[in-house]
Motif scaffolding. Structure first.
Motif, short mmCIF file in Angstrom:
data_model
loop_
_atom_site.label_atom_id
_atom_site.label_comp_id
_atom_site.label_asym_id
_atom_site.label_seq_id
_atom_site.Cartn_x
_atom_site.Cartn_y
_atom_site.Cartn_z
N GLY A 36 2.88 -61.37 -17.49
CA GLY A 36 2.43 -60.47 -18.53
C GLY A 36 0.92 -60.41 -18.63
N GLY A 37 0.22 -60.81 -17.57
CA GLY A 37 -1.24 -60.70 -17.56
C GLY A 37 -1.67 -59.25 -17.49
N THR A 38 -2.93 -59.01 -17.83
CA THR A 38 -3.43 -57.63 -17.90
C THR A 38 -3.24 -56.88 -16.59
OG1 THR A 38 -5.08 -58.25 -19.55
CG2 THR A 38 -5.46 -56.21 -18.36
N GLY A 39 -3.53 -57.53 -15.46
CA GLY A 39 -3.40 -56.87 -14.16
C GLY A 39 -1.98 -56.42 -13.89
N SER A 43 0.26 -52.61 -13.89
CA SER A 43 1.09 -52.19 -12.75
C SER A 43 2.58 -52.18 -13.12
CB SER A 43 0.85 -53.11 -11.56
OG SER A 43 -0.49 -53.06 -11.13
N ASN A 44 2.84 -51.90 -14.40
CA ASN A 44 4.21 -51.66 -14.89
C ASN A 44 5.06 -52.92 -15.08
OD1 ASN A 44 3.78 -48.81 -14.87
ND2 ASN A 44 4.21 -48.80 -12.68
N SER A 45 4.42 -54.06 -15.29
CA SER A 45 5.19 -55.29 -15.49
C SER A 45 6.11 -55.18 -16.71
CB SER A 45 4.25 -56.49 -15.65
OG SER A 45 4.98 -57.67 -15.88
N ALA A 46 5.62 -54.57 -17.79
CA ALA A 46 6.44 -54.45 -19.01
C ALA A 46 7.65 -53.57 -18.75
CB ALA A 46 5.61 -53.88 -20.15
N GLU A 47 7.45 -52.48 -18.01
CA GLU A 47 8.57 -51.59 -17.68
C GLU A 47 9.57 -52.26 -16.75
OE1 GLU A 47 5.10 -49.17 -18.97
OE2 GLU A 47 5.38 -50.83 -17.56
N GLN A 69 8.80 -62.91 -20.65
CA GLN A 69 7.44 -62.71 -20.12
C GLN A 69 6.66 -64.01 -20.20
OE1 GLN A 69 5.20 -59.22 -21.65
NE2 GLN A 69 3.64 -60.70 -22.25
N VAL A 70 5.78 -64.23 -19.22
CA VAL A 70 4.88 -65.38 -19.25
C VAL A 70 3.46 -64.87 -19.03
CG1 VAL A 70 6.62 -67.01 -18.44
CG2 VAL A 70 5.20 -65.82 -16.76
N GLY A 71 2.49 -65.80 -18.99
CA GLY A 71 1.10 -65.40 -18.80
C GLY A 71 0.74 -65.16 -17.34
N CYS A 72 -0.55 -65.02 -17.09
CA CYS A 72 -1.05 -64.66 -15.77
C CYS A 72 -0.74 -65.73 -14.71
CB CYS A 72 -2.56 -64.44 -15.86
SG CYS A 72 -3.35 -63.99 -14.30
N ALA A 225 -15.75 -62.54 -15.60
CA ALA A 225 -15.16 -63.82 -15.99
C ALA A 225 -13.98 -63.57 -16.92
CB ALA A 225 -16.21 -64.69 -16.68
N PHE A 226 -12.80 -64.04 -16.51
CA PHE A 226 -11.60 -63.73 -17.29
C PHE A 226 -10.84 -64.98 -17.70
CE2 PHE A 226 -12.13 -60.01 -14.38
CZ PHE A 226 -12.61 -59.14 -15.34
N MET A 227 -11.52 -66.15 -17.76
CA MET A 227 -10.80 -67.37 -18.10
C MET A 227 -10.35 -67.34 -19.57
SD MET A 227 -14.19 -67.86 -17.40
CE MET A 227 -15.72 -68.31 -18.19
N ASP A 228 -11.19 -66.80 -20.45
CA ASP A 228 -10.80 -66.74 -21.86
C ASP A 228 -9.58 -65.85 -22.04
OD1 ASP A 228 -12.97 -68.31 -22.37
OD2 ASP A 228 -14.22 -66.71 -23.18
N ARG A 229 -9.61 -64.70 -21.41
CA ARG A 229 -8.48 -63.77 -21.53
C ARG A 229 -7.20 -64.39 -21.02
NH1 ARG A 229 -8.40 -59.18 -17.34
NH2 ARG A 229 -7.34 -60.85 -16.24
N SER A 230 -7.27 -65.09 -19.88
CA SER A 230 -6.07 -65.69 -19.30
C SER A 230 -5.47 -66.74 -20.22
CB SER A 230 -6.41 -66.32 -17.94
OG SER A 230 -6.76 -65.32 -17.00
N ILE A 231 -6.32 -67.54 -20.88
CA ILE A 231 -5.82 -68.54 -21.81
C ILE A 231 -5.21 -67.88 -23.03
CG2 ILE A 231 -6.48 -70.45 -23.34
CD1 ILE A 231 -8.71 -71.12 -21.33
N LEU A 232 -5.93 -66.92 -23.61
CA LEU A 232 -5.46 -66.26 -24.83
C LEU A 232 -4.16 -65.49 -24.60
CD1 LEU A 232 -8.92 -65.06 -26.13
CD2 LEU A 232 -7.41 -66.64 -27.33
#
Length: 255
Positions: A36-39, A43-47, A69-72, A225-232
């Motif tokens: 469920g990460g942004t990338g 690319s339609n992960s939710a769908e 769903q899980v994180g990145c 830098a996307f470490m904060d986003r990945s943790i959150l």
């Protein structure tokens, strides 16, 4: 309602057993988890997740398969990812039209869909498990503990995967002992300055004020830098736990 320490420990043990059974399949179920990460979401992960949920219901598999769903996963060029427990099968570059085949071939037929497995660029061999992929095999996630493993919207999974154990330990220590532990660990900020976290905590603990605050900066200001986003996104409970430990250590009641 305030619960006793014994009652809380019993609940945590239940969460741990439930999470372990999800991963091991000891509950007789198979678990489908999707990045469920942004990338992957772009690319339609939710769908893709919704289609899995729809097909699991249509095929009468609800008592055999869970979907969440899980994180990145961290290997964004290969997403969206779908992992199936307890076999630990990892499918990459999954598209909406692949869901039917995964359900029919793997979830019902027990046969891995080879074309969706990662292919080692050197050997050309197909790799089934995530930890056997070169990108992952030397990694040990510390700050990203739980990301790509737990459902970031389910606190019971966080508790089952070791969440809040640090807070539990800290509450049996004096605030100065907690600060000393952070100083001794050499923990530093993940930004460009790399300032020692323990020194910040010591400065705050030394201040005598009626009210203190813990502020979590998730601004992600450094380019690329996307470490904060990945943790959150992947384990927000770890952020909350860290803020609670810091609050206890410095004497803050607000976060």
């Amino acid at each position: 309602m305030i619960k006793s320490k014994e009652a809380l420990n019993a609940e945590i043990q239940d969460c741990t057993k439930a999470f372990d059974s999800k991963i091991s399949g000891s509950n007789g179920m198979r678990a489908v988890v999707l990045c469920g990460g942004t990338g992957c979401l772009s690319s339609n992960s939710a769908e893709i997740r919704e289609k899995f949920e729809k097909l699991v219901k249509e095929k009468g598999l609800e008592d055999k398969v869970t979907v969440n769903q899980v994180g990145c996963f961290g290997f964004c060029s290969q997403g969206p990812f779908v992992k199936i427990y307890p076999e630990d099968t990892l499918y990459r570059l999954v598209k909406l039209e692949d869901v039917d085949e995964i359900v029919e071939s793997d979830l019902i037929g027990g046969k891995v869909v080879d074309r969706l497995l990662y292919e080692d660029p050197v050997t050309g061999m197909k790799v089934i498990k995530q930890d056997d992929i070169n990108f992952y095999d030397k990694q040990r996630r510390v700050a990203l503990h739980g990301c790509g493993v737990i459902n970031p919207e389910n606190i019971e999974e966080a508790l089952g995967y070791g969440g809040f154990e640090g807070l539990k330990r800290a509450l049996d220590m004096e605030p100065q002992e907690v600060v000393n532990e952070v100083l001794d660990a050499g923990l530093r900020g993940r930004g460009g300055g790399g300032f020692p976290s323990g020194r910040k905590w010591q400065f705050a603990l030394n201040q005598e004020n009626d009210e203190k605050y813990v502020v979590c900066n998730g601004d992600e200001g450094d380019p690329g830098a996307f470490m904060d986003r990945s943790i959150l996104e992947g384990n927000p409970f770890a952020v909350i736990e860290g803020m609670m430990i810091a609050g206890y250590a410095i004497g803050a009641s607000e976060g």
